[in-house]
Design a protein around this motif. Structure first.
Motif, PDB file in Angstrom:
ATOM      1  N   GLU A 139       0.815  -1.216   0.000  1.00 57.65           N
ATOM      2  CA  GLU A 139       0.000   0.000   0.000  1.00 57.65           C
ATOM      3  C   GLU A 139       0.847   1.263   0.000  1.00 57.65           C
ATOM      4  OE1 GLU A 139      -3.373   0.614   0.033  1.00 57.65           O
ATOM      5  OE2 GLU A 139      -3.796  -1.498  -0.357  1.00 57.65           O
ATOM      6  N   GLU A 140       2.028   1.219   0.638  1.00 58.91           N
ATOM      7  CA  GLU A 140       2.839   2.434   0.744  1.00 58.91           C
ATOM      8  C   GLU A 140       3.327   2.923  -0.617  1.00 58.91           C
ATOM      9  OE1 GLU A 140       5.629  -1.067   1.114  1.00 58.91           O
ATOM     10  OE2 GLU A 140       3.650  -0.517   1.878  1.00 58.91           O
ATOM     11  N   LYS A 141       3.411   2.021  -1.602  1.00 65.22           N
ATOM     12  CA  LYS A 141       3.851   2.420  -2.947  1.00 65.22           C
ATOM     13  C   LYS A 141       2.673   2.647  -3.903  1.00 65.22           C
ATOM     14  CE  LYS A 141       8.494   0.422  -2.922  1.00 65.22           C
ATOM     15  NZ  LYS A 141       8.562   0.080  -1.508  1.00 65.22           N
ATOM     16  N   LYS A 142       1.473   2.524  -3.400  1.00 61.23           N
ATOM     17  CA  LYS A 142       0.270   2.609  -4.239  1.00 61.23           C
ATOM     18  C   LYS A 142       0.174   3.906  -5.050  1.00 61.23           C
ATOM     19  CE  LYS A 142      -4.611   1.347  -3.955  1.00 61.23           C
ATOM     20  NZ  LYS A 142      -5.672   0.862  -3.024  1.00 61.23           N
ATOM     21  N   PRO A 143       0.567   5.071  -4.503  1.00 52.73           N
ATOM     22  CA  PRO A 143       0.446   6.312  -5.293  1.00 52.73           C
ATOM     23  C   PRO A 143       1.190   6.279  -6.628  1.00 52.73           C
ATOM     24  CG  PRO A 143       0.849   6.823  -2.989  1.00 52.73           C
ATOM     25  CD  PRO A 143       1.054   5.336  -3.145  1.00 52.73           C
ATOM     26  N   TYR A 144       2.200   5.393  -6.748  1.00 54.41           N
ATOM     27  CA  TYR A 144       3.028   5.361  -7.952  1.00 54.41           C
ATOM     28  C   TYR A 144       2.681   4.177  -8.872  1.00 54.41           C
ATOM     29  CZ  TYR A 144       5.435   7.859  -4.259  1.00 54.41           C
ATOM     30  OH  TYR A 144       5.713   8.689  -3.208  1.00 54.41           O
ATOM     31  N   LEU A 145       1.753   3.343  -8.433  1.00 53.97           N
ATOM     32  CA  LEU A 145       1.574   2.072  -9.126  1.00 53.97           C
ATOM     33  C   LEU A 145       0.677   2.143 -10.358  1.00 53.97           C
ATOM     34  CD1 LEU A 145       1.450  -0.422  -6.120  1.00 53.97           C
ATOM     35  CD2 LEU A 145       3.378   0.239  -7.576  1.00 53.97           C
ATOM     36  N   LEU A 146      -0.148   3.186 -10.491  1.00 53.16           N
ATOM     37  CA  LEU A 146      -0.891   3.344 -11.751  1.00 53.16           C
ATOM     38  C   LEU A 146       0.092   3.690 -12.867  1.00 53.16           C
ATOM     39  CD1 LEU A 146      -3.386   3.486 -13.507  1.00 53.16           C
ATOM     40  CD2 LEU A 146      -3.786   5.823 -12.682  1.00 53.16           C
ATOM     41  N   ASP A 147       1.001   4.623 -12.593  1.00 49.65           N
ATOM     42  CA  ASP A 147       2.044   4.934 -13.575  1.00 49.65           C
ATOM     43  C   ASP A 147       2.820   3.679 -13.963  1.00 49.65           C
ATOM     44  OD1 ASP A 147       1.445   7.643 -13.474  1.00 49.65           O
ATOM     45  OD2 ASP A 147       2.938   8.060 -11.914  1.00 49.65           O
ATOM     46  N   CYS A 148       3.191   2.893 -12.958  1.00 47.88           N
ATOM     47  CA  CYS A 148       4.012   1.708 -13.203  1.00 47.88           C
ATOM     48  C   CYS A 148       3.241   0.629 -13.960  1.00 47.88           C
ATOM     49  CB  CYS A 148       4.544   1.165 -11.882  1.00 47.88           C
ATOM     50  SG  CYS A 148       5.758   2.266 -11.095  1.00 47.88           S
TER      51      CYS A 148
END
Length: 306
Positions: A139-148
């Motif tokens: 969850e902590e990396k979720k803000p970047y995961l749509l881009d990824c």
């Protein structure tokens, strides 16, 4: 059942014709001639050739979803090796059903209905990758995961395209998927450390209304219950039927603009009336928790609409 089998046969014959002749070059009359049905029967099944193609693609991806979820049963959702197998399965499904040539033909056509359907299909692929990346990276990396997720799909598609040009079929799918996944792992680490974001994951709600309208707690509870129940019914005779019911409940709650409570209740009742009760009873406590989560999500959705 016979009616459904006959309809599926028409879809299978149309699929073969679309692959051999092309979608645009295949007429409804061709489908009638090869399947041996009347025009009236065709229009009883489908409103148009477009609808037939859409049903064909939906049926293929419905089975893909079941098969892909099977790979997660009893496994750690954060295991990146399972993700690699799921991606390979998706690619092999596309290849086995000759879907890429159909997609390309539709995309260069001027048919807005089919283009919109394929656009939604692409968005759902992004959504799936985003969700699986959340499982894997946390969850902590979720803000970047749509881009990824978007970068991964684009990278994978281009790697497949140019490796095919260079080597034909000599380089296997597994090697290309493995390479692409290893690259995206590095990218996730890099962008999260740099706190660098292009697209906020909340955009998924605009692109696919209903897919993230429930809060994270509800989503996690729902997915945990469904995963636990699938493990409980893994050895039952009617496993595919139960999996389909659970997948329907999840899709209806997380992807529908207005979840149809009466259909969800019917699916839950079918699960409670499981014929293999002796094997399924281990999941009855979890089924009760699933019912409670469903009620909470429906209440939340109703309040959101007020």
């Amino acid at each position: 059942m016979k009616l459904n089998n006959r309809k599926q046969r028409v879809i299978a014959i149309a699929h073969q014709l679309f692959v051999e002749k092309g979608f645009q070059a295949t007429s409804i009359q061709d489908i009638l001639d090869y399947s041996g049905i009347s025009k009236g029967t065709f229009y009883n099944y489908f409103s148009s050739k477009n609808e037939l193609l859409i049903e064909l693609i939906k049926s293929i991806y419905k089975q893909l979803k079941i098969d892909r979820n099977e790979l997660l049963i009893g496994q750690n959702h954060a295991d990146i090796g399972i993700f690699i197998k799921q991606v390979e399965l998706h690619l092999k499904t596309n290849r086995a059903n000759k879907l890429l040539s159909l997609f390309e033909e539709v995309m260069i056509s001027n048919d807005p209905e089919l283009k919109e359907f394929l656009k939604q299909n692409q968005l759902r692929n992004v959504q799936w990758a985003f969700r699986r990346f959340t499982d894997i990276f946390g969850e902590e990396k979720k803000p970047y995961l749509l881009d990824c997720a978007i970068m991964f799909i684009g990278m994978l598609q281009q790697n497949l395209k140019f490796n095919s040009m260079a080597f034909g079929s000599r380089l296997g799918i597994h090697e290309i998927v493995r390479y692409s996944v290893e690259r995206i792992v590095k990218i996730v680490q890099e962008v999260s450390e740099a706190d660098d974001q292009l697209l906020d994951p909340s955009l998924l709600e605009q692109w696919l209304p209903g897919c993230v309208k429930t809060n994270n707690e509800f989503q996690q509870r729902l997915r945990h219950s469904i995963h636990t129940l699938k493990k409980a019914i893994h050895q039952t005779i009617d496993k595919p039927k139960y999996y389909e019911l659970l997948d329907f409940i999840e899709e209806e709650l997380l992807q529908s603009k207005e979840p149809r409570g009466f259909l969800i209740e019917s699916a839950l009742n079918s699960l409670k009336g499981a014929a293999d009760y002796d094997k399924f009873k281990a999941g009855m406590a979890e089924l009760k928790r699933l019912e409670e989560t469903v009620a909470a999500i429906l209440s939340h959705s109703s309040n959101q609409g007020d």
